[in-house]
Design a protein around this motif. Sequence first.
Motif, PDB file in Angstrom:
ATOM      1  N   VAL A  46     -13.255   5.146  -0.715  1.00  0.00           N
ATOM      2  CA  VAL A  46     -12.629   5.023   0.607  1.00  0.00           C
ATOM      3  C   VAL A  46     -12.137   3.593   0.832  1.00  0.00           C
ATOM      4  O   VAL A  46     -11.058   3.368   1.356  1.00  0.00           O
ATOM      5  N   ASN A  47     -12.970   2.625   0.408  1.00  0.00           N
ATOM      6  CA  ASN A  47     -12.558   1.230   0.557  1.00  0.00           C
ATOM      7  C   ASN A  47     -11.286   0.921  -0.242  1.00  0.00           C
ATOM      8  O   ASN A  47     -10.409   0.181   0.213  1.00  0.00           O
ATOM      9  N   VAL A  48     -11.225   1.493  -1.442  1.00  0.00           N
ATOM     10  CA  VAL A  48     -10.029   1.294  -2.260  1.00  0.00           C
ATOM     11  C   VAL A  48      -8.796   1.865  -1.567  1.00  0.00           C
ATOM     12  O   VAL A  48      -7.729   1.249  -1.523  1.00  0.00           O
ATOM     13  N   VAL A  49      -8.930   3.075  -0.996  1.00  0.00           N
ATOM     14  CA  VAL A  49      -7.814   3.709  -0.302  1.00  0.00           C
ATOM     15  C   VAL A  49      -7.392   2.891   0.916  1.00  0.00           C
ATOM     16  O   VAL A  49      -6.201   2.651   1.157  1.00  0.00           O
ATOM     17  N   VAL A  50      -8.392   2.434   1.701  1.00  0.00           N
ATOM     18  CA  VAL A  50      -8.085   1.660   2.908  1.00  0.00           C
ATOM     19  C   VAL A  50      -7.393   0.342   2.543  1.00  0.00           C
ATOM     20  O   VAL A  50      -6.398  -0.053   3.161  1.00  0.00           O
ATOM     21  N   LEU A  51      -7.937  -0.341   1.545  1.00  0.00           N
ATOM     22  CA  LEU A  51      -7.325  -1.583   1.106  1.00  0.00           C
ATOM     23  C   LEU A  51      -5.908  -1.361   0.595  1.00  0.00           C
ATOM     24  O   LEU A  51      -5.002  -2.168   0.833  1.00  0.00           O
ATOM     25  N   SER A  52      -5.711  -0.250  -0.131  1.00  0.00           N
ATOM     26  CA  SER A  52      -4.379   0.068  -0.650  1.00  0.00           C
ATOM     27  C   SER A  52      -3.395   0.296   0.495  1.00  0.00           C
ATOM     28  O   SER A  52      -2.258  -0.198   0.478  1.00  0.00           O
ATOM     29  N   LEU A  53      -3.836   1.074   1.515  1.00  0.00           N
ATOM     30  CA  LEU A  53      -2.971   1.318   2.673  1.00  0.00           C
ATOM     31  C   LEU A  53      -2.674   0.020   3.416  1.00  0.00           C
ATOM     32  O   LEU A  53      -1.530  -0.219   3.837  1.00  0.00           O
ATOM     33  N   LEU A  54      -3.700  -0.828   3.598  1.00  0.00           N
ATOM     34  CA  LEU A  54      -3.503  -2.088   4.303  1.00  0.00           C
ATOM     35  C   LEU A  54      -2.521  -2.984   3.558  1.00  0.00           C
ATOM     36  O   LEU A  54      -1.601  -3.568   4.156  1.00  0.00           O
ATOM     37  N   CYS A  55      -2.698  -3.092   2.241  1.00  0.00           N
ATOM     38  CA  CYS A  55      -1.774  -3.900   1.431  1.00  0.00           C
ATOM     39  C   CYS A  55      -0.359  -3.349   1.481  1.00  0.00           C
ATOM     40  O   CYS A  55       0.621  -4.100   1.520  1.00  0.00           O
ATOM     41  N   THR A  56      -0.245  -2.012   1.488  1.00  0.00           N
ATOM     42  CA  THR A  56       1.078  -1.385   1.537  1.00  0.00           C
ATOM     43  C   THR A  56       1.784  -1.691   2.850  1.00  0.00           C
ATOM     44  O   THR A  56       2.975  -2.005   2.880  1.00  0.00           O
ATOM     45  N   VAL A  57       1.021  -1.589   3.957  1.00  0.00           N
ATOM     46  CA  VAL A  57       1.605  -1.873   5.272  1.00  0.00           C
ATOM     47  C   VAL A  57       2.057  -3.332   5.355  1.00  0.00           C
ATOM     48  O   VAL A  57       3.168  -3.638   5.797  1.00  0.00           O
ATOM     49  N   VAL A  58       1.177  -4.248   4.901  1.00  0.00           N
ATOM     50  CA  VAL A  58       1.522  -5.663   4.942  1.00  0.00           C
ATOM     51  C   VAL A  58       2.738  -5.953   4.071  1.00  0.00           C
ATOM     52  O   VAL A  58       3.670  -6.678   4.473  1.00  0.00           O
ATOM     53  N   ASP A  59       2.776  -5.370   2.869  1.00  0.00           N
ATOM     54  CA  ASP A  59       3.902  -5.596   1.963  1.00  0.00           C
ATOM     55  C   ASP A  59       5.191  -5.001   2.514  1.00  0.00           C
ATOM     56  O   ASP A  59       6.268  -5.594   2.375  1.00  0.00           O
ATOM     57  N   THR A  60       5.073  -3.829   3.154  1.00  0.00           N
ATOM     58  CA  THR A  60       6.262  -3.185   3.732  1.00  0.00           C
ATOM     59  C   THR A  60       6.850  -4.031   4.851  1.00  0.00           C
ATOM     60  O   THR A  60       8.066  -4.248   4.916  1.00  0.00           O
ATOM     61  N   VAL A  61       5.971  -4.520   5.742  1.00  0.00           N
ATOM     62  CA  VAL A  61       6.444  -5.383   6.831  1.00  0.00           C
ATOM     63  C   VAL A  61       7.063  -6.662   6.271  1.00  0.00           C
ATOM     64  O   VAL A  61       8.110  -7.126   6.734  1.00  0.00           O
ATOM     65  N   ARG A  62       6.393  -7.238   5.270  1.00  0.00           N
ATOM     66  CA  ARG A  62       6.908  -8.472   4.664  1.00  0.00           C
ATOM     67  C   ARG A  62       8.296  -8.255   4.080  1.00  0.00           C
ATOM     68  O   ARG A  62       9.213  -9.068   4.277  1.00  0.00           O
ATOM     69  N   ARG A  63       8.483  -7.157   3.355  1.00  0.00           N
ATOM     70  CA  ARG A  63       9.782  -6.898   2.733  1.00  0.00           C
ATOM     71  C   ARG A  63      10.862  -6.616   3.765  1.00  0.00           C
ATOM     72  O   ARG A  63      12.005  -7.019   3.603  1.00  0.00           O
ATOM     73  N   ARG A  64      10.471  -5.893   4.850  1.00  0.00           N
ATOM     74  CA  ARG A  64      11.464  -5.605   5.887  1.00  0.00           C
ATOM     75  C   ARG A  64      11.952  -6.903   6.544  1.00  0.00           C
ATOM     76  O   ARG A  64      13.142  -7.069   6.818  1.00  0.00           O
ATOM     77  N   VAL A  65      11.005  -7.814   6.808  1.00  0.00           N
ATOM     78  CA  VAL A  65      11.352  -9.043   7.515  1.00  0.00           C
ATOM     79  C   VAL A  65      11.955 -10.087   6.581  1.00  0.00           C
ATOM     80  O   VAL A  65      12.967 -10.721   6.885  1.00  0.00           O
ATOM     81  N   ALA A  66      11.334 -10.280   5.413  1.00  0.00           N
ATOM     82  CA  ALA A  66      11.707 -11.394   4.529  1.00  0.00           C
ATOM     83  C   ALA A  66      12.772 -11.033   3.510  1.00  0.00           C
ATOM     84  O   ALA A  66      13.387 -11.937   2.931  1.00  0.00           O
ATOM     85  N   VAL A  67      12.996  -9.730   3.261  1.00  0.00           N
ATOM     86  CA  VAL A  67      13.955  -9.343   2.222  1.00  0.00           C
ATOM     87  C   VAL A  67      15.068  -8.474   2.778  1.00  0.00           C
ATOM     88  O   VAL A  67      16.259  -8.804   2.668  1.00  0.00           O
ATOM     89  N   ASP A  68      14.697  -7.343   3.380  1.00  0.00           N
ATOM     90  CA  ASP A  68      15.707  -6.370   3.797  1.00  0.00           C
ATOM     91  C   ASP A  68      16.647  -6.919   4.875  1.00  0.00           C
ATOM     92  O   ASP A  68      17.860  -6.713   4.818  1.00  0.00           O
ATOM     93  N   ARG A  69      16.081  -7.620   5.881  1.00  0.00           N
ATOM     94  CA  ARG A  69      16.936  -8.129   6.957  1.00  0.00           C
ATOM     95  C   ARG A  69      17.922  -9.184   6.465  1.00  0.00           C
ATOM     96  O   ARG A  69      19.122  -9.088   6.757  1.00  0.00           O
ATOM     97  N   PRO A  70      17.471 -10.214   5.725  1.00  0.00           N
ATOM     98  CA  PRO A  70      18.462 -11.171   5.189  1.00  0.00           C
ATOM     99  C   PRO A  70      19.479 -10.510   4.265  1.00  0.00           C
ATOM    100  O   PRO A  70      20.673 -10.833   4.318  1.00  0.00           O
TER     101      PRO A  70
END
Length: 350
Positions: free
Chosen positions: A54-78
Amino acid sequence: MKKGFVYYVTDFLWSCMLFFGLVGGVVTATFFVFFATVSLPEEDIRAFAPVVFVNVVVLSLLCTVVDTVRRRVAVDRPAKRIQQVLNRLADGDFEARIPQQYVQLSPAPFGEIEQNINKLADELGGIETLRTDFISNVSHEMKTPLSVISNYGTLLQDPALDTETRIEYAKQVTLGSQRLALMMTNILKLNRLENQQIYPQKHTYDLGEQLCECLLQYEELWERRNIAIQTDIEDGVLITEDAELLSLVWNNLLSNAFKFTDDGGTVSLCMQKDDSVVTVTVSDTGCGMSPEVGNHIFEKFYQGDTSRATQGNGLGLTLVKRVIDIVQGEIRVQSQSGVGSTFTVILFLR
């Protein structure tokens, strides 16, 4: 292309799988190291396994959300801003720019890319303005000689013309044709020079002899107009440059000197060598020019004295400046209204 909902869902799932594999691999490797040094009952391991999963799944989801937000703001928008501006530039909208506040906030290297795109847009806008002005100026300059040719050609059709008048009209047609041909020749030369299609063919020759030959071409003109000639040309000065290109410089400067000097005036030609520098000056006692005119004389089609516009097309000094740039020399102008002008060309011996 606009990305749809299915794309974002698929991208999110792939990211989840990527981080699940990454986190799961790190946790598994950690447990292998841990179990190699510590002995635990199998029942405890089985009890903790679901919690770890469960911890692995939660950490994976958390990392995915953080990475998705990062890419939307730092990569996709520019990237989206860059693509929009590039599309507008491709469609001919040279006013397109990326707002400076976005450029400053964009992470590296997107901020630098956006800054360079804005510089590119500035250059393209300047080139478009020059192209528009060039077409407008060429059209305007062609209109005058074409009108002369057309008008005098029409007058020549009058059967009642006497021989003397017919010859005069024919002379005006010839002059209009020559002016038009000269303008086309200068435009072609300037185009080849600006596009680096003319490469200097350097050889060593006597600069003094070349200057004298260019000056003698105007002998009939200065005798007819009673213009005094003053020369101070040093003997035996050899330079290694393209003689044909430099002849464009001397002929245009001398032509302008005679053009703007009134009958009975003076034209001077001097050439001196000092160490590794050769200085050529062409002076006249003509009408001179104001500082405002002097700031624009090397621009295409610019003619400060419109009363003498029929004697040129405003391209001569542009050609001179381009040739001087090619041979890596310098040209300077000193002029005063009602007194005259002095053009100084500096060539560096190499």
